[in-house]
Design a protein around this motif. Sequence first.
Motif, PDB file in Angstrom:
ATOM      1  N   SER A 234      37.273  32.977  47.059  1.00  0.00           N
ATOM      2  CA  SER A 234      38.412  33.859  46.793  1.00  0.00           C
ATOM      3  C   SER A 234      39.107  33.445  45.506  1.00  0.00           C
ATOM      4  CB  SER A 234      39.417  33.807  47.943  1.00  0.00           C
ATOM      5  OG  SER A 234      38.800  34.132  49.161  1.00  0.00           O
ATOM      6  N   MET A 237      37.053  34.538  42.583  1.00  0.00           N
ATOM      7  CA  MET A 237      37.078  35.989  42.360  1.00  0.00           C
ATOM      8  C   MET A 237      38.452  36.476  41.919  1.00  0.00           C
ATOM      9  SD  MET A 237      34.524  37.780  45.029  1.00  0.00           S
ATOM     10  CE  MET A 237      35.067  36.928  46.467  1.00  0.00           C
ATOM     11  N   GLY A 241      37.125  37.811  38.961  1.00  0.00           N
ATOM     12  CA  GLY A 241      36.520  39.011  39.542  1.00  0.00           C
ATOM     13  C   GLY A 241      35.171  38.755  40.170  1.00  0.00           C
ATOM     14  N   THR A 242      34.533  39.831  40.605  1.00  0.00           N
ATOM     15  CA  THR A 242      33.278  39.684  41.344  1.00  0.00           C
ATOM     16  C   THR A 242      32.114  39.284  40.428  1.00  0.00           C
ATOM     17  OG1 THR A 242      32.879  42.052  41.151  1.00  0.00           O
ATOM     18  CG2 THR A 242      33.960  41.298  43.165  1.00  0.00           C
ATOM     19  N   GLY A 274      32.342  37.334  34.315  1.00  0.00           N
ATOM     20  CA  GLY A 274      33.725  37.644  34.661  1.00  0.00           C
ATOM     21  C   GLY A 274      34.754  36.858  33.866  1.00  0.00           C
ATOM     22  N   CYS A 295      40.408  40.744  43.881  1.00  0.00           N
ATOM     23  CA  CYS A 295      39.202  40.729  43.048  1.00  0.00           C
ATOM     24  C   CYS A 295      39.130  41.930  42.098  1.00  0.00           C
ATOM     25  CB  CYS A 295      37.949  40.660  43.909  1.00  0.00           C
ATOM     26  SG  CYS A 295      37.640  42.136  44.880  1.00  0.00           S
ATOM     27  N   LYS A 296      39.985  42.929  42.321  1.00  0.00           N
ATOM     28  CA  LYS A 296      39.912  44.129  41.477  1.00  0.00           C
ATOM     29  C   LYS A 296      40.490  43.850  40.086  1.00  0.00           C
ATOM     30  CE  LYS A 296      38.866  47.574  43.315  1.00  0.00           C
ATOM     31  NZ  LYS A 296      37.540  48.141  43.662  1.00  0.00           N
ATOM     32  N   GLU A 315      33.390  46.066  38.268  1.00  0.00           N
ATOM     33  CA  GLU A 315      33.023  44.948  39.130  1.00  0.00           C
ATOM     34  C   GLU A 315      31.612  44.480  38.757  1.00  0.00           C
ATOM     35  OE1 GLU A 315      33.913  45.422  43.281  1.00  0.00           O
ATOM     36  OE2 GLU A 315      35.087  47.211  42.850  1.00  0.00           O
ATOM     37  N   TYR A 316      31.145  43.452  39.472  1.00  0.00           N
ATOM     38  CA  TYR A 316      29.835  42.883  39.139  1.00  0.00           C
ATOM     39  C   TYR A 316      28.730  43.936  39.107  1.00  0.00           C
ATOM     40  CZ  TYR A 316      25.308  40.725  39.695  1.00  0.00           C
ATOM     41  OH  TYR A 316      23.978  40.416  39.536  1.00  0.00           O
ATOM     42  N   GLU A 317      28.661  44.750  40.173  1.00  0.00           N
ATOM     43  CA  GLU A 317      27.553  45.716  40.261  1.00  0.00           C
ATOM     44  C   GLU A 317      27.558  46.649  39.051  1.00  0.00           C
ATOM     45  OE1 GLU A 317      25.076  46.082  42.599  1.00  0.00           O
ATOM     46  OE2 GLU A 317      25.725  44.214  43.527  1.00  0.00           O
ATOM     47  N   CYS A 508      35.741  43.693  54.657  1.00  0.00           N
ATOM     48  CA  CYS A 508      35.219  43.310  53.338  1.00  0.00           C
ATOM     49  C   CYS A 508      34.328  42.077  53.470  1.00  0.00           C
ATOM     50  CB  CYS A 508      36.376  43.003  52.398  1.00  0.00           C
ATOM     51  SG  CYS A 508      35.851  42.245  50.859  1.00  0.00           S
ATOM     52  N   PHE A 510      33.543  39.944  51.260  1.00  0.00           N
ATOM     53  CA  PHE A 510      34.030  38.750  50.572  1.00  0.00           C
ATOM     54  C   PHE A 510      35.022  38.014  51.475  1.00  0.00           C
ATOM     55  CE2 PHE A 510      33.198  41.309  46.566  1.00  0.00           C
ATOM     56  CZ  PHE A 510      32.008  40.666  46.312  1.00  0.00           C
TER      57      PHE A 510
END
Lengths: 625, 139
Positions: A234, A237, A241-242, A274, A295-296, A315-317, A508, A510
């Motif tokens: 946490s 992130m 971030g992710t 990130g 994380c946003k 985000e990561y994706e 979630c 995470f």
Amino acid sequence: MNGNTGKIINVDLGKGSIETELLPEEYYTKYIGGSGLAAKLFWERGNISADPLSPEAMLIFMNGPFAGLKLSGASRNSVAGRSPLTGNWGDSSCGGYFAPELRYAGYDGIIIKGKAEKPSMLLIEDEKINILPAPEYWGKGTEEVNKAIKNKYGKNYRVLVIGPAGENLVKYSIILNEGHHAFGRAGFGAVMGSKNLKAIVVKAAGKNMNLADPEKYEELRAELNPKIKEALASDVMRENGTAANLEGGVVSGDVPIRNFTSNYWEEMGQELNGGILTEKYLTKRRVCAYCSIACKRVVEVKEGPFAIPEGPGPEYETITALGSLIGSMDLAAVCKASRVCNDIGIDTISAGGTIAWAMEAFEKGDITENETGGIKLLWGDMATVIDKILPDIAARKGKLGILLSEGSLAAALKTGKDSVNYTVQCKGLEVPMHDPRGGGHGLALAYAVSPRGACHVASPMLFMEMGACFYPEIGFEYELEPMTDENKAETAVIAVALGAIENSACFCQFADREIAIPEWVGLFNSVAGYNWDASDMMKAGTRVFYLKRLINYLFGRTAKDDALTPRMLEPARDGEPEGVFINFEGMKNKFYELMDMDTVKGIPSIKKLEEYGMGVEAKRVWRET
Amino acid sequence: MEYWKDENEPIKAFVKLFEAAMVDAELTGGLKKVNQLILFDYTEDGPNCSFWVDCRKGELKVGPGKPAEPPDMTMSLSADDAHRSWSNKLNPVMAITRKKIRVKGSATGLLKLAPKLKKVAAIYVTVLKDLGWEDKILA
């Protein structure tokens, strides 16, 4: 009922009718909530032969039992039904603020059928539910519509909206909450669009919830919130971030590059991670309701060709799908591409996966400027992606826009020339941004057997392989070596149940890494009064997994569809996993054996279904034998 | 302790490891990016079993014991698990999940170091050989 309200809204947009309905308590204790409960309702009421974009198609939004709790990670919900992208069972979850508001308004979910005559929106204000005309919003981007609705009704009205892509029935359209949180996968934005439904808005007067055992829940909350907040993951992130560990992913070979043709690109890892996003473009951190992880990202690119004003960040994706996957390491361009996808309303994973396939097809000569309408598709050409390709996809305009608006599998089938071999999808859903060849071989199995198609959140396999899970109470206390098939089928048996629990509880992934099995059980019992032990909970998870398999079987999906394309299974060409072979068939066969699933039909045996209290369901799928 | 005869041995090995790492260009760059004062705390195996690494302000320093200033991050584990970790034989994610490693403070620096562990392990083997401790090298 506790936790859950037991009440759903049935909307028929064609008839203009709205009815509320109480669901039997047994539905919840057997199918948990979220995508599990949605599957149960679809199984009973869905028209299996209906085209997902026809008025008969069901669009289901469903909360889990924890929506509205002041607990990190709990405020998500699911959208579900038949995916227009894949033609199979589809579900997609979303954080943000819609789920708690719907719960406070008194509902667990919404089932939408029919097609409104004209562009409409659904407005829910506690018992007052109305279908309203919304022509002024049609054709407009998500950002503008989200703002306009909030200006009209109030900033605390929670908004789900589709973009032009959904209106134009692009098969991987999203539904966006508060302009930032997406039901990203499987194309349910197009289902909303097919129903002429631009937005769903909810506002509750109060924030009341009934809990089965408020004291016990409060004890759990007091333990869990700090544990989740202070967890190392946490912290990382929250800071970056992710995509915080993107560089580490590059080293292990987990991060896909140029349509999964490479597993190593060091400079990209240094540019897209990130930490760099934080350093260069971050302006604020954002949270989903009641979550302490934050994380946003909110970003601003102040100058250069990809300048964008302050707003939602990737985000990561998204960073990977619109970055390395299409050959770019330009983080500013990724931020802008991400913003464009949000506004037009398309899934960044499927968009990136489909464009990456097209870039490789162009490079190979399988598609030419003839098929692209004169557009040159070159790796890393972000200006063309942002200014031309993404808008054309959303508008289904031009030869290339039309071709790519159906997703990578449909585009490859239309193109021919064996180009399906280098699509990177399972059951028509583009693979997310974790390459099993470097991320962990069990993930290949998890992608293949996931009912909705390639999915990294259908189960926690990714986390289990990396060592982030420890569940001795349910037999997961052993260490996994990511780059082998050892114990992966056995782990997948646990993982599919856990994943179904997570996605039905709408938690979630995470945040819930910090929740131990006894705490999970404690939450279900103290909040919703399910009166479970760990075995009951795992059984419910497996039951949900089985039910989604049965739905897919009714759609014609069988064991042969639990497959990955040749690109996914060829040994990696470089990086840490170079040359390593994935024993995919071995893992799949073992998984089928352990799950007692028929190796042709791809569904559980009658005996197994009866063992899970699914005798009636068994009769429907096995009746011909 | 499984690998060490007393609390001084691991600190001797680990301090030497970082001294060696600090002359490697790639690792030097990685460590400087961490930009933190880190305390490696193995005091469960002895009151003096700890060392620190200071990567702040573009400088690199290492020393036994506890640092003079409060650390930005403290990583607590056993000296045996530290040996496994520097030998790249301990999955750090798993060790953290199972509470074998406890981290206090900002952990973002850890992620910058994680990709370098393989190289660190290679240097660690050399350090152990130089100390005449081949028997401690993990296969």
